[in-house]
Design a protein around this motif. Structure first.
Motif, PDB file in Angstrom:
ATOM      1  N   GLU A 129       4.030  24.842  -5.232  1.00  0.00           N
ATOM      2  CA  GLU A 129       4.234  25.322  -6.375  1.00  0.00           C
ATOM      3  C   GLU A 129       4.355  27.130  -5.800  1.00  0.00           C
ATOM      4  N   GLU A 130       4.482  27.118  -5.002  1.00  0.00           N
ATOM      5  CA  GLU A 130       5.464  28.396  -4.228  1.00  0.00           C
ATOM      6  C   GLU A 130       6.044  28.125  -3.205  1.00  0.00           C
ATOM      7  N   ALA A 131       7.216  29.553  -3.292  1.00  0.00           N
ATOM      8  CA  ALA A 131       8.362  29.465  -1.881  1.00  0.00           C
ATOM      9  C   ALA A 131       8.173  30.527  -1.052  1.00  0.00           C
ATOM     10  N   GLU A 132       7.602  30.426  -0.275  1.00  0.00           N
ATOM     11  CA  GLU A 132       8.182  31.779   0.762  1.00  0.00           C
ATOM     12  C   GLU A 132       9.596  31.775   1.207  1.00  0.00           C
TER      13      GLU A 132
ATOM     14  N   VAL B  92       8.351  32.036  -6.052  1.00  0.00           N
ATOM     15  CA  VAL B  92       9.272  33.057  -5.228  1.00  0.00           C
ATOM     16  C   VAL B  92       8.816  33.780  -4.552  1.00  0.00           C
ATOM     17  N   ARG B  93       8.368  34.219  -3.124  1.00  0.00           N
ATOM     18  CA  ARG B  93       8.300  35.044  -2.113  1.00  0.00           C
ATOM     19  C   ARG B  93       9.380  35.333  -1.547  1.00  0.00           C
ATOM     20  N   LEU B  94      10.057  36.930  -1.717  1.00  0.00           N
ATOM     21  CA  LEU B  94      10.358  36.587  -0.388  1.00  0.00           C
ATOM     22  C   LEU B  94      10.877  37.812   0.667  1.00  0.00           C
ATOM     23  N   LEU B  95      10.549  37.487   2.488  1.00  0.00           N
ATOM     24  CA  LEU B  95      10.144  38.452   2.619  1.00  0.00           C
ATOM     25  C   LEU B  95      11.254  39.319   3.819  1.00  0.00           C
ATOM     26  N   THR B  96      11.268  40.435   3.618  1.00  0.00           N
ATOM     27  CA  THR B  96      12.969  40.643   4.361  1.00  0.00           C
ATOM     28  C   THR B  96      12.122  42.439   5.057  1.00  0.00           C
ATOM     29  N   ASN B  97      12.828  42.536   5.591  1.00  0.00           N
ATOM     30  CA  ASN B  97      12.496  43.965   6.394  1.00  0.00           C
ATOM     31  C   ASN B  97      13.802  44.856   5.230  1.00  0.00           C
ATOM     32  N   ALA B  98      14.336  44.648   4.099  1.00  0.00           N
ATOM     33  CA  ALA B  98      15.164  45.676   3.747  1.00  0.00           C
ATOM     34  C   ALA B  98      16.449  46.267   4.181  1.00  0.00           C
ATOM     35  N   TYR B  99      16.824  45.864   5.473  1.00  0.00           N
ATOM     36  CA  TYR B  99      18.068  45.762   5.662  1.00  0.00           C
ATOM     37  C   TYR B  99      19.527  45.833   5.027  1.00  0.00           C
ATOM     38  N   ARG B 100      19.344  44.520   4.225  1.00  0.00           N
ATOM     39  CA  ARG B 100      20.177  43.917   3.818  1.00  0.00           C
ATOM     40  C   ARG B 100      19.981  43.715   2.107  1.00  0.00           C
ATOM     41  N   LEU B 101      19.957  44.100   1.284  1.00  0.00           N
ATOM     42  CA  LEU B 101      20.130  43.987  -0.512  1.00  0.00           C
ATOM     43  C   LEU B 101      21.267  43.601  -1.168  1.00  0.00           C
ATOM     44  N   THR B 102      21.541  42.613  -1.214  1.00  0.00           N
ATOM     45  CA  THR B 102      22.953  43.176  -1.883  1.00  0.00           C
ATOM     46  C   THR B 102      22.827  42.657  -3.515  1.00  0.00           C
TER      47      THR B 102
ATOM     48  N   LEU C 247      19.562  40.960  -5.721  1.00  0.00           N
ATOM     49  CA  LEU C 247      18.605  41.878  -6.608  1.00  0.00           C
ATOM     50  C   LEU C 247      18.544  41.512  -8.034  1.00  0.00           C
ATOM     51  N   GLU C 248      19.919  40.854  -9.163  1.00  0.00           N
ATOM     52  CA  GLU C 248      20.350  40.391  -9.557  1.00  0.00           C
ATOM     53  C   GLU C 248      19.674  39.011  -9.842  1.00  0.00           C
ATOM     54  N   GLU C 249      19.658  37.861  -9.300  1.00  0.00           N
ATOM     55  CA  GLU C 249      18.767  36.577  -8.969  1.00  0.00           C
ATOM     56  C   GLU C 249      17.570  36.783  -9.083  1.00  0.00           C
ATOM     57  N   LEU C 250      16.754  37.804  -8.329  1.00  0.00           N
ATOM     58  CA  LEU C 250      15.797  37.518  -8.080  1.00  0.00           C
ATOM     59  C   LEU C 250      15.377  38.597  -9.267  1.00  0.00           C
ATOM     60  N   ARG C 251      15.799  40.119 -10.061  1.00  0.00           N
ATOM     61  CA  ARG C 251      15.508  40.180 -11.338  1.00  0.00           C
ATOM     62  C   ARG C 251      15.331  39.495 -12.807  1.00  0.00           C
ATOM     63  N   ARG C 252      16.648  38.133 -12.489  1.00  0.00           N
ATOM     64  CA  ARG C 252      16.399  37.323 -13.337  1.00  0.00           C
ATOM     65  C   ARG C 252      15.014  36.228 -13.849  1.00  0.00           C
TER      66      ARG C 252
ATOM     67  N   ALA D 165       9.381  34.206 -12.171  1.00  0.00           N
ATOM     68  CA  ALA D 165       8.495  33.947 -10.645  1.00  0.00           C
ATOM     69  C   ALA D 165       8.363  34.304  -9.153  1.00  0.00           C
ATOM     70  N   CYS D 166       9.838  35.178  -9.078  1.00  0.00           N
ATOM     71  CA  CYS D 166      10.235  36.087  -8.022  1.00  0.00           C
ATOM     72  C   CYS D 166       8.978  37.863  -7.474  1.00  0.00           C
ATOM     73  N   GLU D 167       9.372  37.474  -6.381  1.00  0.00           N
ATOM     74  CA  GLU D 167       8.847  38.542  -6.132  1.00  0.00           C
ATOM     75  C   GLU D 167       8.798  38.599  -4.860  1.00  0.00           C
TER      76      GLU D 167
END
Length: 199
Positions: free
Chosen positions: A23-26, A51-61, A65-70, A73-75
């Protein structure tokens, strides 16, 4: 085994896991956004799993960001190691500047965003956790900050914080933001599917 998992192999693994009830993907490990695949990965997972994306925010294209916004169920969980420039470089081997420039990008893009910091005595102590919380309040008007204790691995330079240190860090941060621990409200069991010797 070894090397990178191809997108096709990833799709096959995910399809099998979803059929088995996932049910969840990290998405994490090292820094997942240094690869160009996360937008395609998120597209494949969207509407099929949380979907949970774990990032250090070095590279956020912009594409990521558009795919995450759409994806409803993403965070994103942005990891803040420390806001001290020298300690950040010592711990990560990278500059702090890109993190500070990108930290608000997912929020600005309308993506559900949480922040996480690890309490590390001698590197990111209770006063540092408080400083991170205060900075989030000042720059984002508030946020959810996950505060976790360091769990040292063999040969680590830093020790695990005491319960008193963890309680102190959480109390300090709560003056500025909503604070959680990583395990609050989570009952699911995590399974690492890659890298795997079976693939």
């Amino acid at each position: 085994a070894g090397g990178l998992l191809s997108l096709q192999a990833f799709r096959e693994v995910v399809d099998g896991l979803i059929s088995d009830g996932m049910e969840e993907a990290e998405l994490g490990g090292e820094e997942p956004t240094v690869d160009d695949a996360p937008p395609a990965v998120i597209r494949h997972l969207a509407d099929r799993a949380k979907v949970r994306l774990l990032t250090n925010a070095y590279r956020l294209t912009g594409e990521l960001l558009e795919e995450l916004r759409r994806c409803a169920a993403c965070e994103v969980v942005v990891g803040i190691k420390t806001l001290d420039v020298e300690r950040h470089r010592r711990y990560t081997g990278r500059p702090l500047g890109p993190v500070l420039r990108n930290i608000s990008a997912p929020v600005s893009a309308g993506v559900k965003t949480l922040f996480e910091t690890v309490l590390i005595p001698g590197l990111n102590g209770p006063e540092d956790v408080e400083g991170a919380a205060k900075s989030l309040r000042e720059n984002l008007g508030g946020a959810i900050l996950i505060v976790d204790p360091l769990i040292p691995v063999l040969g680590a330079s830093w020790r695990r914080p005491t319960e008193d240190e963890l309680r102190d860090a959480i109390e300090r941060a709560r003056k500025y933001v909503d604070v959680r621990t990583h395990t609050e409200g989570r009952r699911s069991r995590a399974v690492v599917v890659y890298p795997s010797h079976n693939l």
